[in-house]
Structures are given as C-alpha cells and as structure tokens.
Enzyme design. Structure first.
Site: not given
Ligand code: GLC
Length: 545
Positions: A110, A212, A276, A337-338
């Site tokens: 990440d 991210d 992402e 994971h979200d």
């Molecule tokens: C992304 C991650 C998430 C995190 C957010 C802030 O969406 O996938 O888990 O809380 O970024 O970094």
C-alpha cells in the site's frame, strides 16, 4: 523454482491472480493477538508452493505495515521508511520480500499519499508555527469570520473535514480522520518526498503499489463549497451523501499526480500500480489514460455496486470490456477490507458463482483473504469495536470490523490464528470453515478456488482470450465465451437458486469444472440441452465444438 529472470517477466500483472492480505488478521506469531510479517512468511506456502495443493496465487497485496499509531490501522502513517513494531522490522520485511520472490510471487504494498498520521514529525512541525518550513506541507486555512470551518467539506469518516489548531489559529484539512491530516499536493517538496518514498520501497524490491484514497488527493484551488444534494434525507442517508462532493474530491489535477507516480515506476523494470477510487466507468477510463504504462490500472469496484443479478452483470461487463482501449487491461474486485464479505452479501451458494466469475473473466482478479474459504462477516459487540468509521458514524452498518476478522486456519482455539484472544473475534463457524478442513473436503469452496486458479494458469483462453457474452433467453443465466484461438471455453453461471435450462448451439463440450465440483474433468456435456442446478456454474471447453 523459477529463475529470477523468469520471475521478472514483463507485464506480469496481466497473467496474475492477486491476493490481498490484511496483515493484522492473517497470522499472529508474536502472541499479542495481532497478525504480523513473520506470520505471513510462515503461511506463504499456503498461498503458493509451486504445486496444485497450494492456492496458487501469483501476487500478494499487503495492506499497510508502516509505522503508525493505528487510528486507522496503518492508513495513518507516522514514518514511511519503517515497519511498525507490531508487524516486525525492515529486516523481517526484506525477508518476506525474498520469501515471496522465492515462490515466484510478486509483492505489492500500500502507498498512502493523501495523508499522514497527525503524529508524523512533518505534521508536528507543520503545527508548530505558521512560518515553519513544513507549514505548507499540509492544507491550512483561516476560519470564516465567525470562527467556523473554511467551507462545508466533509470527512469520509463523518463530520467536517476541518479541525481547528489552537496554537496557530487555523484549520487543517483531513479528508479522513482528524488524526489523518491531508498532505498538500500543490507543494513541490511534498511531491519530491513522496517520490523518494516510492523509490525507497522499489529499491528494497517491492513489485508494485496499491495507491490509497486517490479521489481525496487534491482539492479545489479556491476551496469552494461542495454542492448540497437535494435528495438527501437527514437521519436516514449516509451523512456523506449530504453534498455532491465535486470540489473536495475527484479533481482533474489528480490525473497529473498519478502520472508522476507512473514516471517513477517507469525508471524501474516491470513495476505495477493500481489506484484506489470508487469511480464509475467514464472516470475510470480517464484514470486508465493517466499513464501509458501497461502496468497500471484503476481498481474496478463496479461489480460490488451492482445488485446480484445476471443481466446487470452482463450489461456492466459488456460495456466495461468494450470501453477499454486496446492497451488497457481490465480487472475485477469482489471484496476487500472496506466492504462486506461475499458470503454475507450474496450467500454461500452464490459465492461459488462469484468465484467462478472472478477467475474466468478477462482481466486481473483480486481476492481478499478468506474469501477462498467462504468466510463471512463477523459482528462485534459494541465494547469490541475497533474501526474508526463505526466509532464515528455508529449504527449505520458502515463499520469495517466484520470483514477483518482473523483468518481461519484450523479448528484449534482462535482458528489457529493466534494463541490468545485476537484483536477482533474469530467467526463462530471456524471449526468447519477453515483451511485444514476445507483442504480435506474435495468439494469445498477452497478446492473450487484452487481448481479455478490452477486451471487459469494453464489456459490461454482464460489468460489472454477475448471476452464475448452470450445472448440467452434465460434471464437468470450469465454466460460468456473466452477465446484465444488455441483454446475456447464457455462459462455458464446460474445466478438464481432454481434449476435452469439453457440451450447453446455448441454440441461437443467437455467439462473443466462445475461450481459444485461434482462433474469429472473431461466428461462430455451437451450444451444444446443443459440443466444447471440451483446456484450452479460450469466452465466448459468448447475448442472442438
Ligand atoms: C482507503 C482504505 C481505507 C482507509 C482510507 C483512508 O479507502 O482502503 O481502509 O480507511 O483509505 O486511508
């Protein structure tokens, strides 16, 4: 084992199946109830030991393991150049990289460019005074004359995106938690430092990055208010839908930042980047165009937003596949994971259809750890809530603890994940849904994943063949053909829990596998008159059809 030259093959992401590990929840070896890097090393053979007994994935994406106060479990980085002691050390990380490569896999980590932790020394300096050299590394703004925040922008974790800093009497921006201040991407020093971080990890041998929170990267230069959403129902809707967030996120300048990351990667060989963003098709295409590289694409989360319906899937995938340029490579995600786990969203039986779909579509599949077992969401009692999102916007089903429960290795206490009570509770079904027992059951979900992944590796049709959906009379079936000229396969998926009949024009077909795993490889099947059981899918070879 392959030679390093073979491992370093070009465009490897296009043939890879990627597996996401959430390190806190994979395997604890230190005995504190939290997963760690040594735990991942210990379990690498499960992921790929070069034989068909292992899962057979080609790349691992690790959610963050940088030093962090863990307000957002590693997505709040306080030192980008070190590993958090909870997970291990730089030496353990190097060992992990070497062990991953030894098994011919790739390692993706990440990269979190939007924000740091509020405990990061850069932010502490930035807060110290308005003249501090690091002041402009973050986004500061004067209050409105009445002392309120500069505008109506919202934090993705609820409430205003602005927090007041008493010492210097200004607000700082945080698109996420107040402990995650946004970096200022209009500052060249920030850009240079982030490039240095990318190089640091590339030089250590990582094969790529998952970038991210891309839409939050840069905001409107004039700090204009987001536009009120007239359809918003207070108290009922997710508070984030109060505005059309056109000024606080998804700004056109983002493309240039992504392009700058690609330029760094291009200085190396065969490095990959996935960005992402939960975006729809037109924006996705723009994101594809951010880089010429064949080793970059934006995550495609669109399947997770669709209702579980054969025709909705056909429509989206047809459009997506056709919209991409000839150089663009598709990808599909069904969990992370979200987001709630597949089994909890669509049920156990359809989760098998999802597995077959994901692993037979044209493009790179991403598998979230535990999906291959059919792990489900685990609800936590209010005292055990860990996730900041649930703490800040409680009771709206937004919390992400349920999909982060510990990996279920075996039937030992705590599923063999740890010797002590883990940071999140283990699912109560761990005695049956675990790697050991599913390995022993020839028809388990795990063996379905294994079969599909290993077949995919050898199949030119699945790796590089064209995609063409079929127009069928039956609304509950989604069927498509993958054709590489050398090999032609058809995938027929029953999205319903009822028996269905289909009639295709192909006669000569041989079963590769069905989702129930009760049809023999190579057995004949008549596609002119095929009965699919409830929730059943087929992968069939029609090269001779
Ligand atoms: C992304 C991650 C998430 C995190 C957010 C802030 O969406 O996938 O888990 O809380 O970024 O970094």
């Amino acid at each position: 084992m392959k030679t390093p030259a073979e491992i370093n093959q070009e465009n490897w992401i296009r043939t890879a199946v990627v597996y996401q590990i959430y390190p806190r929840s994979f395997k604890d070896t230190s005995g504190n109830g939290i997963g760690d890097l040594n735990g991942i090393i210990e379990k690498l053979d499960y992921l790929n030991n070069g034989t068909e007994k292992s899962l057979g994935v080609d790349a691992i994406w690790l959610s963050p393991v940088y030093k962090s106060p863990m307000v957002d479990f590693g997505y709040d980085v306080s030192d980008h150049y070190s590993i958090d002691p909870i997970f291990g050390t730089l030496e353990t990380f190097d060992k992990l990289t070497a062990e991953v490569h030894k098994r011919s896999m790739k390692l993706i980590i990440d990269f979190i460019p939007n924000h740091t932790s509020s405990k990061h020394p850069w932010f502490l300096e930035s807060c110290a005074s308005r003249n501090n050299p690091k002041r402009d590394w973050y986004v500061w703004h004067d209050p409105k004359p009445d002392g309120s925040p500069p505008n109506n922008w919202l934090s993705n974790f609820g409430g205003s995106a602005w927090s007041y800093e008493e010492r210097t009497k200004q607000y700082y921006l945080h698109s996420w938690a107040k402990e995650q201040p946004d970096l200022n991407w209009r500052n060249d020093e920030v850009r240079n430092e982030m490039n240095k971080i990318l190089k640091f990890w590339l030089d250590r041998g990582v094969d790529g990055f998952r970038v991210d929170a891309v839409p939050s990267l840069i905001e409107d230069l004039y700090f204009r208010d987001d536009i009120p959403n007239p359809n918003y129902v207070p108290g009922k809707d997710n508070p984030l839908n109060k505005f059309h967030r056109v000024y606080s996120q998804g700004r056109p300048e983002t493309i240039d930042i992504i392009n700058s990351f690609c330029n760094i990667l291009e200085g190396y060989k065969n490095k990959f980047m996935v960005t992402e963003s939960h975006i729809q098709l037109p924006e996705m295409i723009k994101m594809y165009q951010a880089c010429d590289s064949k080793m970059h694409f934006p995550f495609n989360f669109n399947l997770m937003d669709l209702s579980w319906n054969a025709q909705a899937f056909k429509r989206f995938i047809d459009t997506f596949d056709k919209s991409l340029g000839t150089e663009d490579w598709p990808n599909y995600v069904l969990g992370n994971h979200d987001l709630a786990r597949l089994v909890s969203r669509i049920g156990k039986s359809q989760a098998r259809i999802a597995a077959m779909l994901l692993l037979t579509l044209r493009g790179t599949p991403f598998i979230y750890y535990g999906e291959e077992l059919g792990m489900k969401d685990v609800n936590t009692t209010s005292e055990r809530i860990q996730d900041i999102l649930e703490k800040q916007i409680p009771g709206k089903n937004l919390g992400r603890d349920p999909e982060r429960s510990p990996m279920q290795w075996n039937e030992h206490p705590y599923g063999g994940f740890s010797k002590v009570d883990p940071w999140l509770p283990i699912a109560e079904d761990y005695k049956t849904i675990n790697i050991e027992s599913e390995s022993a059951d020839p028809r388990s979900m795990l063996n379905l994943y294994r079969k599909l992944i290993h077949y995919r590796k050898k199949s030119s049709a699945l790796i590089q063949g064209t995609y063409q959906s079929m127009d069928l009379e039956n609304e509950d079936i989604f069927a498509f053909v993958r054709d590489s000229k050398k090999e032609k396969v058809v995938i027929i998926l029953n999205f319903s829990n009822k028996q269905q009949r289909v009639s295709l024009t192909t006669k000569n077909a041989k079963v590769i596998c069905n989702t129930l795993l009760d049809r023999k490889f190579g057995s004949e099947v008549n596609l002119e008159n095929l009965t699919l059981g409830p929730n059943e899918g087929y992968l069939v070879d029609i090269s001779k059809g």
